[in-house]
Design an enzyme around this catalytic site. Structure first.
Site, short mmCIF file in Angstrom:
data_model
loop_
_atom_site.label_atom_id
_atom_site.label_comp_id
_atom_site.label_asym_id
_atom_site.label_seq_id
_atom_site.Cartn_x
_atom_site.Cartn_y
_atom_site.Cartn_z
N LYS A 1 50.94 35.72 45.14
CA LYS A 1 50.27 36.90 45.69
C LYS A 1 49.59 36.53 47.00
CE LYS A 1 46.04 36.28 42.95
NZ LYS A 1 45.05 36.12 44.00
N ASP B 1 45.07 31.65 39.75
CA ASP B 1 45.06 30.78 40.93
C ASP B 1 44.47 29.38 40.73
OD1 ASP B 1 45.93 33.23 41.89
OD2 ASP B 1 44.10 33.65 42.99
N CYS C 1 38.88 35.67 44.02
CA CYS C 1 40.01 36.25 43.28
C CYS C 1 39.64 36.74 41.89
CB CYS C 1 41.16 35.24 43.22
SG CYS C 1 41.84 34.92 44.88
#
Length: 187
Positions: free
Chosen positions: A78, A18, A111
């Site tokens: 996601k 990410d 994350c």
């Protein structure tokens, strides 16, 4: 006999989590993190280490930053904080014999943390390149790193990982990898 925590290239994958345009300007030390991630991606490719990536809700957070996006053509989206929520990510890694996962990316306390804990729960050996992860606030990053170490994640740095993959100067890509290290030192 190698130590059981040593990362062998044929068993290892780098998971880039990410590193996206809209969030990176808010991350402490963002430029250095992106530089270190680019370095470890380039080195991984030379060393025969697989590289995979994810993007958290790219519609809202934008795509992966340009310098890394050109190195990461496949970046499945996601909605879960854990990258393990990407269909077939963990099973694909396991099928390809990649049981040691080096995590890099953001945010350490969201994350990265969720991904690492899920990978551990699925039986992977998890490594965290502490110089290639970040958060918006230092306290969140520091606390996440401490928690992950307590949970069994092995802390390392990108350069340590790269030299661990080579094992020594006899590695066929050692000169090319050394050149990457030298270029990184100039930045």
């Amino acid at each position: 006999m190698p130590h059981p925590t040593r990362m062998a290239p044929e068993e290892t994958a780098v998971l880039v989590v990410d590193v996206q345009e809209k969030l990176m300007p808010k991350i402490v030390g963002a430029a250095g993190i992106v530089r270190n991630i680019a370095f470890v991606i380039d080195a991984a490719r030379l060393a025969g280490v697989e590289v995979v990536a994810t993007e958290q809700y790219p519609k809202g957070l934008g795509p992966t930053v340009a310098d890394l996006a050109k190195r990461l053509p496949l970046r499945p989206a996601k909605l879960t904080f854990s990258s393990c929520g990407v269909p077939d990510l963990t099973e694909g890694l396991r099928r390809r014999g990649r049981t040691r996962i080096l995590l890099v990316g953001i945010e350490a306390h969201v994350c990265i943390l969720n991904t690492a804990l899920d990978l551990l729960a699925e039986g992977f050996h998890v490594y965290l390149a502490v110089d290639a992860v970040g958060s918006r606030y230092a306290i969140d990053q520091e606390t996440a790193i401490q928690r992950l170490a307590s949970a069994g994640v092995i802390l390392t740095t990108v350069e340590t990982a790269v030299f661990e993959w080579t094992g020594g100067a006899a590695h066929p890509q050692f000169k090319a990898l050394s050149k990457l290290v030298q270029e990184r030192m100039k930045q």
